[in-house]
Design a protein around this motif. Structure first.
Motif, PDB file in Angstrom:
ATOM      1  N   LEU A  76     -61.407 -96.541 -29.676  1.00  0.00           N
ATOM      2  CA  LEU A  76     -62.743 -96.395 -30.250  1.00  0.00           C
ATOM      3  C   LEU A  76     -63.727 -95.756 -29.279  1.00  0.00           C
ATOM      4  O   LEU A  76     -64.879 -95.514 -29.636  1.00  0.00           O
ATOM      5  CB  LEU A  76     -63.279 -97.771 -30.677  1.00  0.00           C
TER       6      LEU A  76
ATOM      7  N   VAL B 162     -61.324-100.336 -38.626  1.00  0.00           N
ATOM      8  CA  VAL B 162     -60.074-100.770 -38.001  1.00  0.00           C
ATOM      9  C   VAL B 162     -59.523-101.933 -38.808  1.00  0.00           C
ATOM     10  O   VAL B 162     -60.283-102.818 -39.224  1.00  0.00           O
ATOM     11  CB  VAL B 162     -60.301-101.234 -36.544  1.00  0.00           C
TER      12      VAL B 162
ATOM     13  N   THR C 199     -56.399 -97.605 -37.247  1.00  0.00           N
ATOM     14  CA  THR C 199     -57.741 -97.086 -37.407  1.00  0.00           C
ATOM     15  C   THR C 199     -57.805 -96.246 -38.677  1.00  0.00           C
ATOM     16  O   THR C 199     -56.791 -96.008 -39.335  1.00  0.00           O
ATOM     17  CB  THR C 199     -58.154 -96.221 -36.202  1.00  0.00           C
TER      18      THR C 199
END
Length: 218
Positions: free
Chosen positions: A165, A197, A214
């Motif tokens: 991320l 996510v 994700t």
């Protein structure tokens, strides 16, 4: 985004030894087809816990989109592609599908000498190739902490999530809220905002594991 699940079994746990010979336990958790798999397995204990991990993984997947789904083990039937790969004292990776009260779940099971780990998704089998997962041995010095297994697996997952991320791990939080049917599945937040996510956490004995996908993994 597809949902993911995972489950870990510590094969060194003394409480698991010989469970494949417990008729009452087997009748409670396995379907007739799974009982036949167990009966013909080269290593019944390995087969039993591979089936169990598959069931748990599938439940964690479908629970995310069907909150009231049954958790009864016999409601989930595991089918492996090549059962013969489960030879005693050997590591293996084996794929399969779990029939559930809802949609089918695709799984992949990894067996080593000391644990079995299963990951799963409600997507196609190729979706599993993009799932990020890890098995970690729980550090002994954390055993003094309350709920140390949960703390350990969350911290491990946060560190890996921070890379995907592009965020500091301190900005990431994994929450489990209480709902009508008990604790909800874990959800990832970044600075108090839900992240794109889907994550699954598990721990058993000396091992903890996570799996996540994700938005780009769908």
């Amino acid at each position: 985004m597809r949902h993911v699940g995972n489950d870990i079994v510590d094969l060194a746990d003394p409480g698991l030894m010989g469970k494949s010979r417990g008729e009452r336990f087997i009748s409670r958790i396995l379907t007739q087809m799974e009982k036949e798999k167990l009966r013909t397995a080269a290593d019944p204990d390995t087969m039993l816990w591979a089936l169990w991990a598959g069931k748990e993984t599938a439940y964690k997947v479908v629970r995310k989109s069907h909150v009231a789904v049954s958790s009864a083990p016999r409601a989930y039937e595991v089918g492996f592609v090549e059962d013969g790969m489960m030879e005693p004292e050997k590591d293996f990776i084996i794929s399969g599908t779990v029939k559930t009260p809802c949609e089918p779940v695709t799984i992949k099971t990894f067996k080593t000498l000391d644990h079995i780990h299963c990951i799963g998704t409600d997507g196609e089998s190729k979706t599993l190739d993009s799932v990020v997962w890890e098995v970690r041995r729980v550090e002994e010095d954390l055993r003094v902490l309350p709920c140390f297994e949960s703390f350990f697996v969350r911290e491990a997952a946060k560190k890996r999530l921070s890379l995907h991320l592009n965020r500091n791990s301190d900005e990431i939080e994994i929450r489990r809220l209480k709902g009508q049917y008990g604790l909800e599945p874990p959800v990832v937040y970044v600075k108090d905002n839900p992240a794109l996510v889907d994550i699954s956490l598990s721990h058993d004995g000396k091992f903890a594991a996570y799996a996540f996908a994700t938005d780009s993994s769908s």
